[in-house]
Design a protein around this motif. Structure first.
Motif, short mmCIF file in Angstrom:
data_model
loop_
_atom_site.label_atom_id
_atom_site.label_comp_id
_atom_site.label_asym_id
_atom_site.label_seq_id
_atom_site.Cartn_x
_atom_site.Cartn_y
_atom_site.Cartn_z
N ALA A 22 32.14 14.27 52.50
CA ALA A 22 31.72 15.40 53.35
C ALA A 22 32.07 16.69 52.62
O ALA A 22 33.10 17.30 52.87
N TYR A 23 31.21 17.11 51.69
CA TYR A 23 31.49 18.31 50.92
C TYR A 23 30.60 19.46 51.38
O TYR A 23 29.55 19.26 51.96
N GLU A 24 31.06 20.68 51.10
CA GLU A 24 30.28 21.88 51.43
C GLU A 24 29.28 22.13 50.30
O GLU A 24 29.65 22.19 49.13
N ARG A 25 28.03 22.27 50.65
CA ARG A 25 26.98 22.57 49.67
C ARG A 25 26.91 24.09 49.52
O ARG A 25 26.58 24.79 50.46
N LEU A 26 27.25 24.58 48.34
CA LEU A 26 27.28 26.02 48.08
C LEU A 26 25.89 26.56 47.77
O LEU A 26 25.03 25.83 47.28
N THR A 27 25.70 27.82 48.04
CA THR A 27 24.48 28.50 47.65
C THR A 27 24.71 29.12 46.28
O THR A 27 25.67 29.86 46.08
N TRP A 28 23.84 28.77 45.33
CA TRP A 28 23.94 29.27 43.97
C TRP A 28 22.79 30.24 43.71
O TRP A 28 21.63 29.92 43.95
N ASN A 29 23.13 31.42 43.23
CA ASN A 29 22.15 32.47 42.96
C ASN A 29 22.00 32.66 41.45
O ASN A 29 22.95 32.42 40.69
N GLY A 57 35.47 40.57 38.59
CA GLY A 57 34.77 41.76 38.12
C GLY A 57 34.55 42.73 39.26
O GLY A 57 34.20 42.34 40.37
N GLY A 58 34.77 44.00 38.99
CA GLY A 58 34.52 45.01 40.00
C GLY A 58 35.33 44.86 41.27
O GLY A 58 34.87 45.22 42.35
N GLY A 59 36.54 44.29 41.17
CA GLY A 59 37.39 44.12 42.34
C GLY A 59 37.05 42.92 43.19
O GLY A 59 37.66 42.70 44.23
N LEU A 60 36.07 42.12 42.77
CA LEU A 60 35.67 40.92 43.50
C LEU A 60 35.77 39.72 42.57
O LEU A 60 36.07 39.86 41.39
N ALA A 61 35.50 38.54 43.12
CA ALA A 61 35.55 37.31 42.32
C ALA A 61 34.37 36.43 42.71
O ALA A 61 33.82 36.53 43.81
N PHE A 62 33.99 35.54 41.79
CA PHE A 62 32.90 34.61 42.03
C PHE A 62 33.07 33.41 41.10
O PHE A 62 33.89 33.43 40.18
N ASP A 70 18.76 20.86 27.85
CA ASP A 70 17.81 21.33 26.85
C ASP A 70 18.02 22.81 26.55
O ASP A 70 17.66 23.30 25.50
N GLY A 71 18.56 23.53 27.51
CA GLY A 71 18.87 24.94 27.39
C GLY A 71 20.08 25.25 28.23
O GLY A 71 20.81 24.34 28.61
N VAL A 72 20.29 26.50 28.52
CA VAL A 72 21.44 26.90 29.34
C VAL A 72 20.91 27.63 30.57
O VAL A 72 20.11 28.55 30.46
N VAL A 73 21.36 27.18 31.76
CA VAL A 73 20.99 27.82 33.02
C VAL A 73 22.29 28.21 33.72
O VAL A 73 23.17 27.38 33.90
N VAL A 74 22.37 29.48 34.11
CA VAL A 74 23.60 30.02 34.70
C VAL A 74 23.32 30.50 36.12
O VAL A 74 22.34 31.21 36.36
N HIS A 75 24.17 30.10 37.06
CA HIS A 75 24.10 30.54 38.45
C HIS A 75 25.48 31.06 38.86
O HIS A 75 26.48 30.75 38.22
N GLU A 76 25.50 31.81 39.95
CA GLU A 76 26.75 32.34 40.47
C GLU A 76 26.85 32.09 41.97
O GLU A 76 25.84 32.10 42.67
N SER A 77 28.08 31.91 42.43
CA SER A 77 28.31 31.88 43.87
C SER A 77 28.20 33.31 44.38
O SER A 77 28.04 34.25 43.59
N GLU A 78 28.33 33.47 45.69
CA GLU A 78 28.38 34.85 46.20
C GLU A 78 29.66 35.50 45.69
O GLU A 78 30.63 34.84 45.36
#
Length: 98
Positions: A22-29, A57-62, A70-78
């Motif tokens: 039962a894990y939390e599914r995060l939203t990746w942007n 960064g900028g006083g916040l964290a993510f 085949d390549g590199v794909v980068v996403h971030e949490s909120e």
């Protein structure tokens, strides 16, 4: 005196615990430049196809997620207050969120 052949003193990096049932599914942007400088405080092992970084960064964290195949794909949490992002990072490491 240090043992010449010993590697136990070497810090490898963090590894993720198995994903919990039962894990939390995060939203990746998609990654977007929101701060002039980003500091990576912790990261998981980069020897896997997916790795994670705890970023400040900028006083916040993510959390940054990087796929390497085949390549590199980068996403971030909120972007969150640092304390909230630390809790999210811990849940990710423990397999309670992905």
């Amino acid at each position: 005196m240090r043992d010449q052949g010993r590697t136990a003193d070497v810090y490898h990096t963090l590894h993720l615990a198995p994903l919990q049932q039962a894990y939390e599914r995060l939203t990746w942007n998609p990654a977007a430049p929101r701060a002039d400088r980003i500091r990576i405080r912790e990261h998981t092992c980069s020897h896997h196809a997916v790795s994670y970084e705890f970023c400040l960064g900028g006083g916040l964290a993510f959390i940054r997620r990087t796929y390497r195949s085949d390549g590199v794909v980068v996403h971030e949490s909120e972007w969150l207050r640092i304390r909230d992002a630390e809790r999210l990072w811990l849940r990710l490491l423990l397999g309670q969120a992905r």
